[in-house]
Enzyme design. Structure first.
Site, PDB file in Angstrom:
ATOM      1  CG  HIS A 147      -2.093  -0.943   1.036  1.00 29.11           C
ATOM      2  ND1 HIS A 147      -2.815  -1.452   2.091  1.00 29.11           N
ATOM      3  CD2 HIS A 147      -2.641  -1.485  -0.087  1.00 29.11           C
ATOM      4  CE1 HIS A 147      -3.769  -2.250   1.628  1.00 29.11           C
ATOM      5  NE2 HIS A 147      -3.675  -2.294   0.306  1.00 29.11           N
TER       6      HIS A 147
ATOM      7  CG  ASP B  89      -0.631   3.708   4.062  1.00 28.06           C
ATOM      8  OD1 ASP B  89      -0.969   2.836   3.233  1.00 28.06           O
ATOM      9  OD2 ASP B  89      -0.771   3.558   5.289  1.00 28.06           O
ATOM     10  CG  HIS B  90       2.355   0.615   4.547  1.00 30.94           C
ATOM     11  ND1 HIS B  90       2.507   0.081   5.802  1.00 30.94           N
ATOM     12  CD2 HIS B  90       1.068   1.061   4.492  1.00 30.94           C
ATOM     13  CE1 HIS B  90       1.371   0.197   6.464  1.00 30.94           C
ATOM     14  NE2 HIS B  90       0.479   0.785   5.696  1.00 30.94           N
TER      15      HIS B  90
ATOM     16  CG  ASP C  52      -1.563  -1.216   7.490  1.00 26.73           C
ATOM     17  OD1 ASP C  52      -0.809  -0.674   8.328  1.00 26.73           O
ATOM     18  OD2 ASP C  52      -1.978  -0.640   6.464  1.00 26.73           O
TER      19      ASP C  52
END
Ligand code: ZN
Ligand code: FE
Length: 266
Positions: free
Chosen positions: A61, A63-64, A138
């Site tokens: 993802h 945001d990673h 996550d």
């Protein structure tokens, strides 16, 4: 808190709304970061002395991984250890389940933990400084767990079971500061849990002072996180109330909790 990690102490760099980019330096002073979705906080820590030599990536993802390209450009030859997934093109090393990797002088073992995404992995280190460490992206959050974007409830539950089997003094470093809102859901499911009540109180206090609620020990999560407590009679009873019948098995208990959380408003 220093802008970057002293040896063997995981320090979170805040990013975006509620992400943490974990930094960890080994005894020699070389450091790694985990899931740098934004390069800016990492570059700022480097300007203050962070000696970045490697990056651990848990899943694809943005945001990673959004900071990977800029950090690879800033640190020629940097190691980027990631799962087998073509959606993380910057990886320099791909790892399978049970792989052993050494970054910044720290030994990690990888665990594949599908559920949030199909190729999600976690990194576990035995004693680093005072205790073991877990970077779980996550998958496991404090008092919660990741959403099921690419996996089934059975897969995610099996992944959480694997993480929960690690030593109780393992310090859990997940990627999001969701603990306060997770606590509201956890208390709705399991209102009489004294350990949970105490954790929720501590979390409210930490967040009121804008402090991170992480790391948290795995033992504390096992005592308080409803997603790790599918076998607990109180959690099963809450799911039975919601379903209008007893859940068929712990996978259904987990699935009901996850769907309930998706629609829960405090
Ligand atoms: Zn994610
Ligand atoms: Fe995320």
């Amino acid at each position: 808190m220093p802008p970057f990690a002293p040896p063997c102490v995981p320090v979170p760099l805040p990013a975006f709304e509620d992400n943490y980019i974990w930094t960890l330096a080994g005894d020699g002073g070389d450091a790694l970061v985990v899931d740098p979705g934004d390069p800016a906080p990492v570059l700022a820590a480097m300007a203050e002395g962070l000696r970045l030599v490697g990056i651990l990536v848990t899943h694809h993802h943005n945001d990673h991984i959004g900071g990977l390209a800029a950090l690879a450009a800033a640190v020629p030859g940097i190691e980027i250890i990631a799962p087998h997934d073509e959606r993380i093109p910057q990886a320099t090393q791909r790892v399978d389940d049970g792989a052993r990797v050494q970054v910044a002088g720290i030994d990690f073992e990888t665990l594949t933990v599908p559920g949030h995404t199909r190729s999600h992995i976690a990194f576990h280190a035995g004693k680093v400084g005072e205790a073991p460490l877990l970077f779980c992206g996550d998958t496991l959050f404090s008092l919660g767990c990741g959403r099921l974007f690419e996996g089934s409830p059975a897969q995610m539950l099996a992944s959480l079971d694997r993480l929960a089997a690690l030593p109780g003094d393992t310090r859990v470093c997940c990627t999001h500061e969701y603990t306060l809102s997770n606590a509201a859901f956890a208390l709705a499911v399991d209102p009489h849990n004294r350990a949970l009540q105490a954790r929720a109180e501590a979390v409210r206090d930490l967040r009121a002072r804008l402090q991170p609620t992480l790391p948290v020990t795995l033992a504390e999560e096992c005592a308080t996180n409803p997603f790790l407590r599918c076998d607990d009679p109180a959690v099963r009873a809450a799911v039975t109330m919601r379903l209008g019948r007893p859940p068929a098995d712990r996978i259904e208990t987990f699935a009901v909790l996850r769907e309930w959380k998706n629609v829960f408003r405090a």
